[in-house]
Design an enzyme around this catalytic site. Structure first.
Site: not given
Ligand code: GUN
Length: 263
Positions: A45, A89, A112
């Site tokens: 990422k 995460q 997300d």
């Protein structure tokens, strides 16, 4: 077009879009779990962010972080102006309740798309849908089978396929083999996210013109393996590695840009 070629093309488009923005978009990645898979995802990422000219900051907390401490940080990120959006995460260490964390992230900052009030879709299913559409995979009235029922992949994937008028069936680790075989035999699109290397193999019959999207990625003695064995003889089968992981990373930045729209 391979996934790699598709991702390259989309990245060029995103880069172009970002270069026209008044302010460089920015995101924070909060990491609590120091597991190898999370490290690998985050590394990817951050690499993407650099390529796309997007500011990305990794905020790494110790594994012993309490839920309270994480919620305090989330509160700061929700209310501050430093970042347009952020992600926490997953998975998180056992002392932290993942659902509580997902609910604490403001939908205005939730790249997300995990929050129930978010207008965005979670990155993996979103990345997959965009790719299927790009490849002109017919969806309307087609039989889609999703194997796996996780909150991050299986369930939102089924919802997106249903929104495109697929006939959707969700199967999972408790599905009986004969049922699994029957659904797979008739499937036009199979999304497998069950976390068992080589689960889809020659025990099953596949329609020759079907599409298999392999979300699994497991570390084995023979290297990284997907949930499907290679070359199942279908029209499209996404590779592992170099498949869905790249689509997920792309969708993260697509979501970030959606959040910054109108700012
Ligand atoms: N862990 C594995 N996939 C994801 C994802 O899409 N988002 C977050 N936050 N964690 C993950």
């Amino acid at each position: 077009m391979t996934i790699k070629e598709y991702v390259l093309k989309r990245k060029q488009e995103i880069k172009q879009y970002v270069s026209c923005m008044q302010k460089k978009p920015s995101l924070a990645i909060v990491q609590v779990n120091d597991d190898p898979a999370s490290n690998a995802y985050i590394k990817g990422k951050l690499k993407d962010a650099e390529e796309l000219n997007i500011n990305a900051k990794l905020i790494k907390l110790p594994q012993s972080t309490t839920q309270e401490e994480l919620l305090t940080l989330i509160n700061k990120l929700n209310n501050g102006d430093n970042y347009d959006g952020f992600i926490v995460q997953m998975p998180l260490p056992n002392q932290i309740n993942e659902e509580a964390i997902k609910l604490a992230i403001s939908p205005k900052k939730d790249i997300d798309g995990f929050h129930p009030l978010s207008t965005l879709s979670p990155c993996t299913p979103k990345g997959i849908m965009n790719y299927l559409k790009y490849e002109n995979v017919e969806l309307l009235g087609k039989n889609a089978v999703v194997i796996g029922r996780s909150n991050i992949v299986g369930k939102p994937m089924a919802k997106l396929l249903l929104n495109e008028s697929c006939n959707v069936t969700i199967l999972h680790s408790k599905t009986k083999f004969e049922d699994m075989a029957n659904y797979i035999k008739n499937a036009d699109i199979i999304v497998v996210a069950i976390g068992r290397p080589g689960f889809l193999d020659k025990r099953f019959n596949y329609k020759p013109d079907s599409v298999i999207v392999d979300v699994g990625i497991s570390r084995t003695d023979e290297g990284l393996k997907g949930d499907a064995i290679k070359d199942l003889g279908v029209k499209i089968q996404t590779p592992v590695p170099g498949g869905v992981g790249l689509l997920t990373r792309l969708a993260l930045y697509e979501n970030l840009l959606e959040l910054t729209k109108g700012k």
